[in-house]
Design a protein around this motif. Structure first.
Motif, short mmCIF file in Angstrom:
data_model
loop_
_atom_site.label_atom_id
_atom_site.label_comp_id
_atom_site.label_asym_id
_atom_site.label_seq_id
_atom_site.Cartn_x
_atom_site.Cartn_y
_atom_site.Cartn_z
N ASP A 159 3.91 5.92 4.30
CA ASP A 159 2.72 5.90 5.15
C ASP A 159 2.87 6.91 6.29
O ASP A 159 1.93 7.66 6.59
CB ASP A 159 2.51 4.49 5.71
N LEU B 46 2.69 10.63 4.74
CA LEU B 46 1.36 11.08 4.33
C LEU B 46 0.36 11.09 5.48
O LEU B 46 -0.65 11.78 5.42
CB LEU B 46 0.85 10.20 3.19
N ASP B 47 0.65 10.33 6.51
CA ASP B 47 -0.27 10.22 7.65
C ASP B 47 0.23 10.98 8.88
O ASP B 47 -0.31 10.78 9.97
CB ASP B 47 -0.47 8.75 8.04
N ILE C 166 1.48 5.01 -2.79
CA ILE C 166 1.03 6.38 -2.51
C ILE C 166 -0.46 6.41 -2.18
O ILE C 166 -0.91 7.16 -1.31
CB ILE C 166 1.32 7.31 -3.70
N ILE C 167 -1.22 5.58 -2.89
CA ILE C 167 -2.68 5.60 -2.73
C ILE C 167 -3.09 5.06 -1.36
O ILE C 167 -3.96 5.63 -0.70
CB ILE C 167 -3.35 4.78 -3.85
N TYR C 168 -2.44 3.97 -0.92
CA TYR C 168 -2.88 3.31 0.30
C TYR C 168 -2.94 4.23 1.53
O TYR C 168 -3.96 4.23 2.25
CB TYR C 168 -2.01 2.08 0.60
N PRO C 169 -1.90 5.02 1.82
CA PRO C 169 -1.97 5.85 3.04
C PRO C 169 -3.10 6.87 3.04
O PRO C 169 -3.51 7.35 4.10
CB PRO C 169 -0.60 6.56 3.06
N THR C 170 -3.61 7.21 1.85
CA THR C 170 -4.70 8.20 1.78
C THR C 170 -6.07 7.55 1.92
O THR C 170 -7.06 8.27 2.13
CB THR C 170 -4.65 8.96 0.44
N CYS C 171 -6.15 6.23 1.80
CA CYS C 171 -7.46 5.57 1.69
C CYS C 171 -8.36 5.81 2.89
O CYS C 171 -9.57 6.01 2.75
CB CYS C 171 -7.27 4.07 1.46
N LYS C 172 -7.78 5.75 4.09
CA LYS C 172 -8.60 5.86 5.29
C LYS C 172 -9.27 7.23 5.43
O LYS C 172 -10.19 7.39 6.22
CB LYS C 172 -7.75 5.57 6.52
N ARG C 173 -8.82 8.19 4.63
CA ARG C 173 -9.42 9.53 4.67
C ARG C 173 -10.73 9.59 3.88
O ARG C 173 -11.55 10.47 4.11
CB ARG C 173 -8.45 10.58 4.12
N TRP C 174 -10.89 8.65 2.91
CA TRP C 174 -12.04 8.78 2.03
C TRP C 174 -12.80 7.48 1.77
O TRP C 174 -13.81 7.48 1.08
CB TRP C 174 -11.62 9.39 0.69
#
Length: 315
Positions: free
Chosen positions: A80, A83-84, A144-152
């Motif tokens: 997290d 990626l963030d 891997i998917i979770y940290p990117t979620c808030k972007r989209w």
């Protein structure tokens, strides 16, 4: 290139060791509790449903999963932060984390994460049976998917819930002597656990909503806005309702339901007193999460023990 490789594989400095500690959140056990508690529910449910399982075996697996969940938490926190790192640098609450403050390079953080993955896979294969490993593997991509979620999207807590609550299936498959999975009972609890994660994570996200608006980040807090409390009240009720239904199907009795009522009373009363515009209130609500889960674990365990004693079955 050779100098870059030399730097990459150089022994860690004291600052980097402290940074790795920060990446794993080893000073904060919240992530461990939130992954271990659903697993503990399942272990207690199997212990209740299958009287031939000794209590010592159930306790041993609870302890093993505490170690495994601590590792899982460390993996989740590290990836997290990796990626963030760009977002963390722009948020007042997180700009002091290891990568934004420059205590460790992104490349070295990735290497540290890779070491954790190798160790985690080894421990999973050494300790868990193949069925349980498949449940763990199914949840792994969500790391891997979770940290990117808030972007989209606004629904990052849904992904987090799917990831955190997989222990419901893992705990059952680990301890069950038959290895049969009663999905009609476990799936409602799994979905209920996801509602629980939505509840506490949405309140938690209100702490960063001002920064999220400035940098264009999506969150469930921004999605729910002024309706956050009624929405989270509804998801909390759904959580307790689905958990109670699963417990009923497993034959649990009064001690379990007493635990549910106590946990529900604490969570819902705290929720109704929470001012989502006060970060301190949101933090306090979030920090109550382990206590809620522990009360529910206590209800499951007490019910199983009382049931065995009343039936003359060895603990």
């Amino acid at each position: 290139m050779s100098k870059r490789l030399a730097n990459l594989f150089a022994p860690p400095s004291k600052e980097e060791i402290n940074a790795c500690w920060d990446l794993c959140r080893l000073n904060n056990h919240m992530g461990c509790w939130t992954t271990w508690i659903p697993t503990a529910w399942a272990l207690a449910m199997v212990y209740h449903a299958q009287p031939e399982i000794p209590g010592s075996v159930a306790l041993l697996w609870a302890a093993k999963y505490l170690v495994l969940c601590s590792g899982i938490k460390s993996l989740i926190m590290a990836i997290d932060d990796i990626l963030d790192h760009d977002i963390d640098a722009m948020v007042s609450r997180t700009k002091g984390r290891a990568i934004p403050r420059g205590s460790i390079s992104l490349e070295r953080a990735w290497m540290f994460f890779g070491i954790q993955v190798v160790l985690g896979v080894y421990l999973a294969q050494a300790l868990l049976d193949p069925v349980t490993c498949r449940f763990a593997a199914a949840a792994a991509p969500l790391f891997i998917i979770y940290p990117t979620c808030k972007r989209w999207m606004y629904f990052a807590p849904v992904v987090l819930g799917l990831m955190f609550t997989v222990g419901v299936f893992m705990g059952w498959s680990t301890l069950s002597r038959t290895k049969e999975m009663p999905y009609e009972m476990l799936v409602p609890i799994y979905i209920g656990g996801c509602f629980w994660v939505w509840t506490y994570e949405t309140i938690y996200q209100h702490m960063d909503k001002s920064d999220d608006v400035k940098i264009g980040i999506r969150s469930s807090a921004l999605l729910c806005g002024q309706y956050t409390i009624p929405v989270c009240f509804s998801t909390a009720v759904a959580f307790f309702g689905l958990l109670s239904y699963g417990g009923y199907l497993n034959g649990h009795s009064y001690p379990f339901f007493a635990g549910v009522l106590l946990a529900a009373g604490l969570l819902l009363s705290k929720l109704l007193r929470t001012d989502i515009d006060r970060p301190a209130d949101c933090r306090d609500f979030f920090l109550q999460t382990p206590l809620i889960g522990q009360i529910l674990v206590g209800g499951f365990v007490a019910d199983a023990i009382i049931g065995r004693i009343s039936s003359g079955i060895a603990l």
